[in-house]
Design an enzyme around this catalytic site. Structure first.
Site, PDB file in Angstrom:
ATOM      1  N   PRO A   1      14.145   4.068 -12.180  1.00 15.42           N
ATOM      2  CG  PRO A   1      16.647   4.836 -12.362  1.00 15.42           C
ATOM      3  CD  PRO A   1      15.271   4.521 -13.318  1.00 15.42           C
ATOM      4  CD  GLU A   2       9.276   5.316  -7.922  1.00 15.13           C
ATOM      5  OE1 GLU A   2       9.019   5.945  -6.969  1.00 15.13           O
ATOM      6  OE2 GLU A   2       8.351   4.930  -8.557  1.00 15.13           O
TER       7      GLU A   2
ATOM      8  NE  ARG B   1      13.229   3.108 -22.799  1.00 11.97           N
ATOM      9  CZ  ARG B   1      11.944   3.101 -22.210  1.00 11.97           C
ATOM     10  NH1 ARG B   1      11.582   2.486 -21.225  1.00 11.97           N
ATOM     11  NH2 ARG B   1      10.863   4.039 -22.798  1.00 11.97           N
TER      12      ARG B   1
ATOM     13  CG  HIS C   1      23.113   0.402 -24.962  1.00 10.59           C
ATOM     14  ND1 HIS C   1      22.640   1.102 -25.809  1.00 10.59           N
ATOM     15  CD2 HIS C   1      22.718  -0.859 -25.431  1.00 10.59           C
ATOM     16  CE1 HIS C   1      22.077   0.603 -26.903  1.00 10.59           C
ATOM     17  NE2 HIS C   1      21.910  -0.739 -26.516  1.00 10.59           N
TER      18      HIS C   1
ATOM     19  NE  ARG D   1      -1.662  23.151  -5.091  1.00  7.22           N
ATOM     20  CZ  ARG D   1      -0.463  22.627  -5.967  1.00  7.22           C
ATOM     21  NH1 ARG D   1      -0.455  21.896  -6.654  1.00  7.22           N
ATOM     22  NH2 ARG D   1       0.337  23.334  -5.493  1.00  7.22           N
TER      23      ARG D   1
END
Ligand code: ZN
Length: 283
Positions: free
Chosen positions: A2-3, A119, A100, A162
């Protein structure tokens, strides 16, 4: 994984059943996920009222009436399921417990919230609300991409000098919070900037353009998540993942979506992660 838009969608999905409601029971089925749960988590949560659900980067924070905040991180595979909601928003029966299901909250409005994470890269922690920003997971992260502090001047300053590829710079959580692989690829495509270009070698004007583009890409995804929430009410009660149309992400070998461009979307690996881009449109 998920973002930010997925996490925001989960927050919005949980908000009507959690905000203002009391946790009558917090069932904790194992001692840890990615890290150990805080001591006495179940007892510290039971009986508390959730004053507010907010998001910082990819973390959800539930501010409780005890002066503590519960931090929730979905990790790689975490999902939230809502069942048994009496408000008539989510009409799902409580499902049978699954392997889970690591943490289960029963709310005083009848809703049950189940955190399932096969996980186990997810996390939960408790901390004083007043010092939540100092939590080790939150202390060093940069401005929210949808907030005012993420300005054109901020990004220009952060990329100046950078030597790293712009892709890596935008994934750096100290420069901007919560931006992940998918939405960096999408934003760079829209900005016409190659993911390989050195961050410090992009004209300031083009860097400035990235700011509204990043906001748009994320806002559109959050909107798509909002539509998925409406569908989800009739579906299986699971929050967190939704279908969204991407321009380059996951489209290796397919035709670029820019009108008149014949270029195929390419994929390269940068710092162990796939970058999708059009070699014609992105320089
Ligand atoms: Zn193209």
């Amino acid at each position: 994984m998920p973002e930010l838009p997925e996490v925001e969608t989960v927050r919005r999905g949980l908000s009507p059943v959690m905000e203002g409601a009391r946790i009558t029971r917090a069932q904790v089925n194992r001692p840890d996920l990615r890290w150990p749960f805080p001591p006495d988590m179940s007892a510290r949560l039971a009986g508390t009222r959730v004053e507010r659900l907010r998001r910082r980067s990819k973390y959800i924070l539930a501010d409780l009436d005890t002066g503590e905040s519960l931090l929730i991180h979905l990790g790689m595979s975490g999902r939230m399921l809502i069942s048994g909601d009496p408000l008539g928003i989510f009409a799902h029966e409580h499902p049978a417990a699954e392997k889970h299901d690591h943490v289960v909250f029963d709310m005083d409005n009848g809703a049950r919230i189940t955190f399932n994470d096969p996980r186990r890269f997810g996390a939960m922690d408790l901390m004083p609300t007043a010092t939540a920003d100092l939590h080790p997971l939150l202390a060093k992260i940069g401005p929210e991409p949808l907030g005012n502090q993420f300005s054109e001047n901020h990004l220009i300053g952060a990329l100046r000098g950078r030597n790293m590829p712009v892709k890596s710079a935008l994934l750096d959580q100290k420069i901007v919070a919560g931006l992940g692989n998918i939405y960096v690829c999408e934003a760079l495509f829209r900005a016409g900037i190659s993911p390989m270009r050195k961050a410090g070698r992009i004209a300031e004007k083009r860097v400035a353009r990235l700011v509204p583009i990043i906001r748009d890409v994320l806002s559109e995804a959050i909107e798509a998540g909002g539509s998925s929430l409406r569908d989800f009410r009739q579906a299986d009660g699971e929050l967190g993942y939704f279908q969204h149309r991407f321009d380059v992400y996951g489209r290796e070998g397919l035709k670029c979506r820019t009108e008149g461009c014949e270029g195929p979307v390419k994929r390269i690996v940068q710092s162990g992660r796939s970058s999708f881009f059009c070699g014609q449109c992105q320089r």
